[in-house]
Every structure is written in structure tokens, then in C-alpha cells.
Design an enzyme around this catalytic site. Structure first.
Site, PDB file in Angstrom:
ATOM      1  N   GLN A  18       2.926   5.158  -1.262  1.00  0.00           N
ATOM      2  CA  GLN A  18       1.966   4.275  -1.937  1.00  0.00           C
ATOM      3  C   GLN A  18       1.725   3.054  -1.048  1.00  0.00           C
ATOM      4  O   GLN A  18       2.535   2.134  -0.994  1.00  0.00           O
ATOM      5  CB  GLN A  18       2.485   3.859  -3.317  1.00  0.00           C
ATOM      6  CG  GLN A  18       1.444   3.154  -4.165  1.00  0.00           C
ATOM      7  CD  GLN A  18       1.677   1.671  -4.267  1.00  0.00           C
ATOM      8  OE1 GLN A  18       2.687   1.243  -4.859  1.00  0.00           O
ATOM      9  NE2 GLN A  18       0.786   0.866  -3.727  1.00  0.00           N
ATOM     10  N   ASP A  64      -7.013  -1.824  -1.039  1.00  0.00           N
ATOM     11  CA  ASP A  64      -6.069  -2.672  -0.316  1.00  0.00           C
ATOM     12  C   ASP A  64      -6.696  -3.121   1.011  1.00  0.00           C
ATOM     13  O   ASP A  64      -7.012  -2.287   1.851  1.00  0.00           O
ATOM     14  CB  ASP A  64      -4.790  -1.871  -0.056  1.00  0.00           C
ATOM     15  CG  ASP A  64      -3.695  -2.664   0.637  1.00  0.00           C
ATOM     16  OD1 ASP A  64      -3.921  -3.848   0.977  1.00  0.00           O
ATOM     17  OD2 ASP A  64      -2.609  -2.094   0.844  1.00  0.00           O
ATOM     18  N   GLY A  73      -5.496  -1.838  -5.822  1.00  0.00           N
ATOM     19  CA  GLY A  73      -5.214  -2.615  -4.630  1.00  0.00           C
ATOM     20  C   GLY A  73      -3.853  -2.300  -4.036  1.00  0.00           C
ATOM     21  O   GLY A  73      -3.279  -1.230  -4.267  1.00  0.00           O
ATOM     22  N   HIS A  74      -3.318  -3.264  -3.278  1.00  0.00           N
ATOM     23  CA  HIS A  74      -2.067  -3.083  -2.549  1.00  0.00           C
ATOM     24  C   HIS A  74      -0.913  -2.751  -3.481  1.00  0.00           C
ATOM     25  O   HIS A  74      -0.116  -1.860  -3.205  1.00  0.00           O
ATOM     26  CB  HIS A  74      -1.774  -4.360  -1.758  1.00  0.00           C
ATOM     27  CG  HIS A  74      -0.535  -4.289  -0.933  1.00  0.00           C
ATOM     28  ND1 HIS A  74      -0.447  -3.541   0.219  1.00  0.00           N
ATOM     29  CD2 HIS A  74       0.685  -4.879  -1.092  1.00  0.00           C
ATOM     30  CE1 HIS A  74       0.764  -3.672   0.741  1.00  0.00           C
ATOM     31  NE2 HIS A  74       1.469  -4.468  -0.037  1.00  0.00           N
ATOM     32  N   PHE A  75      -0.795  -3.492  -4.574  1.00  0.00           N
ATOM     33  CA  PHE A  75       0.233  -3.209  -5.585  1.00  0.00           C
ATOM     34  C   PHE A  75      -0.400  -2.316  -6.659  1.00  0.00           C
ATOM     35  O   PHE A  75      -0.678  -2.747  -7.775  1.00  0.00           O
ATOM     36  CB  PHE A  75       0.781  -4.506  -6.176  1.00  0.00           C
ATOM     37  CG  PHE A  75       1.728  -5.234  -5.268  1.00  0.00           C
ATOM     38  CD1 PHE A  75       3.047  -4.833  -5.152  1.00  0.00           C
ATOM     39  CD2 PHE A  75       1.294  -6.315  -4.516  1.00  0.00           C
ATOM     40  CE1 PHE A  75       3.934  -5.504  -4.308  1.00  0.00           C
ATOM     41  CE2 PHE A  75       2.168  -6.984  -3.675  1.00  0.00           C
ATOM     42  CZ  PHE A  75       3.488  -6.584  -3.560  1.00  0.00           C
TER      43      PHE A  75
END
Length: 279
Positions: free
Chosen positions: A118, A228, A254-256
Site C-alpha cells: 500500500q 498520493d 491518498g497516501h494514507f
């Protein structure tokens, strides 16, 4: 648990006789990033989620007495798993967890059952625009303190979560406030500067990691937050080059990505693991 003289905190859940999934967290968070995912996995799997030295609730020894490199973080993680007598496991790798996880894979290919990725980058094409500035810092760390200032700022800490998001209402501001409070602790600038500088070794290792994937062909699930800006979606798609049977999922997140897609990612993991049972 004391590992190499450092107190290492870890979260554990699920039946100990079930297959193990090790969750490796990103920067600048901790195993806390998995607090909503763990209960969804623990009904079927044994889950371990450690905090690295310098992160979360683990000890943060001074850099004068502890070498903050990804090699060292991987060794501590490896030693923790050995102490817990976990000799076969699947890995969930995110952000900083990717270089730690790939070091574990190279050291112990026989121990890896499956790989869940991820926003854990292993390809040059996955590096977003900000990495050009970080490369200047790698070339001349003393000459670019502003890169570290930005890297550790509150605004950047917020943007790691919300940049590119179409689901801002799903975010808990406590996440970035607690992360920034941690980054503001005495000693953290030195710790995180050392790791940011050492990150160059990860980019240099990309070809070795890719070769490992081509050789070993682990069952691979990619659940990538496609919005992201740091590790862009091309990095998620790139895993198919080396593991053609990889399941690639580019998500509207997004990133998280777990902040936005926790239940969807959990379902993808459970379905994927069911298709690849331990033998």
C-alpha cells in the site's frame, strides 16, 4: 520487548495459531495507523504491528548511540519477529515499511508467504515531484536544511493525509496532530534527518528488490492510494512488470489510503489471503 537494548512496542491481535500478517507502518506515524484495520483482519489472522525505534511508543535512543538507518530498523524488526517465534508470515508494507519489508524479504525469502503493498514504493517511476528536492538534500545535506524544515512541518504532516483526497470528511485530524506532536519532541529532528538521508539507499536498492520479485513471484496484492503525490500511482502499477500475476488495485485515495478506504482494503486483503492459503 527489549530488542538490541531498545524498548520496542508492538500491537498483537488474533489467534496465535493462525497465519501471521505483519503490518509495517509508514512515516511519520506508528502502528496506530492500523488501529481500524487490525480488528478486521484479526478474526481470521494473527496480526503483529511493531513501532520502529524512534516512532510511536518504542524507545527513541539518541542518534549518537543508535544508528538510524533502514538496515538497522530492519534488523530490529527481524529480531523482534525472531523473539516472537514468527518464522512464516505475510507482509503489509506502507511507505517506510516498504524498505524495511524488502530487507526482510531479501534476508529470509523462505519466510515470506504473501505481499500486500500500500503506497510502498520500489520503482523510480513511483517517485513524485517532491523527490527531486529531496535528491538535492541527499547530494548536499548541510546545504539544504530547508528540505528538512518542510519535511517535518505541520503543513506537510497534514498534506501527507489529505493531498489529492476526494474524501476529506473521512479523515480524523487527531492523526496528523499526534504525528506532528511526535515530530516536535526533542531529538526527533536528528532522528528523522538521519532516516531521510539514508532513504537514498532505498532508491539505489530498487533494482535488487525488483530482481527479488521476479525470481520469487510471491502472491502479491497492491492496494494503492492513486491520489498520493509522493508515491504516485505509476509506482503501484509498476509491480505488474515483475510479478505479472499481482492483483493491482489503484484506489480513489491518498497516501494514507486506510484513512479513506479501510473497509474496502480489508475486504481486498481477506479475499486475497483466502485465495492464497498457507499450506
Amino acid at each position: 520487548m527489549q530488542i538490541d537494548g531498545v524498548g520496542i512496542f508492538y500491537r498483537e491481535a488474533g489467534p496465535k495459531d493462525a497465519p501471521t500478517i505483519v503490518l509495517l507502518h509508514g512515516f511519520p506515524t506508528s502502528s496506530r495507523q492500523y488501529e481500524t484495520l487490525i480488528p478486521l483482519l484479526a478474526a481470521r489472522y494473527h496480526v503483529i504491528a511493531p513501532d520502529y525505534p524512534g516512532f510511536g511508543q518504542s524507545d527513541a535512543p539518541d542518534p549518537s548511540s543508535f544508528s538510524y538507518t533502514f538496515d538497522r530498523l530492519a534488523k530490529v524488526t527481524d529480531d523482534l519477529l525472531a523473539r516472537l517465534k514468527i518464522d512464516r508470515f505475510s507482509l503489509y508494507i506502507h511507505d517506510y515499511g516498504a524498505p524495511i519489508g524488502f530487507r526482510l524479504m531479501l534476508a529470509h525469502p523462505d519466510r515470506i508467504h504473501a505481499l500486500i503493498i500500500q503506497n510502498g514504493n520500489a520503482y523510480q517511476e513511483g517517485l513524485g515531484k517532491k523527490w527531486a528536492g529531496i535528491a538535492k538534500f541527499w547530494a548536499d545535506p548541510e546545504g539544504h536544511p530547508e528540505i528538512v524544515d518542510t519535511f517535518l512541518s505541520l503543513e506537510t504532516t497534514i498534506q501527507r493525509h489529505v493531498a489529492g483526497s476526494t474524501h476529506l470528511e473521512r479523515y480524523n485530524p487527531d492523526a496528523w496532530l499526534s504525528e506532528f506532536a511526535h515530530l516536535s519532541k526533542p531529538g526527533q529532528r536528528a532522528i528523522q534527518t538521519a532516516l531521510l538521508y539514508d532513504y537514498r539507499t532505498n532508491v539505489a536498492a530498487y533494482p535488487e528488490w525488483q530482481a527479488w520479485l521476479r525470481e520469487h513471484q510471491p502472491p502479491t496484492l497492491v492496494v494503492w492510494g492513486a491520489n498520493d503525490p509522493s508515491f504516485i500511482s505509476a509506482g503501484g502499477a509498476a509491480f505488474a512488470k515483475d510479478v505479472p500475476d499481482a492483483e493491482i488495485n489503484l484506489l480513489d485515495a491518498g497516501h494514507f489510503a486506510l484513512d479513506e478506504k479501510n473497509d474496502e482494503i480489508a475486504r481486498l486483503i481477506l479475499d486475497f489471503m483466502a485465495k492464497h492459503p498457507e499450506r
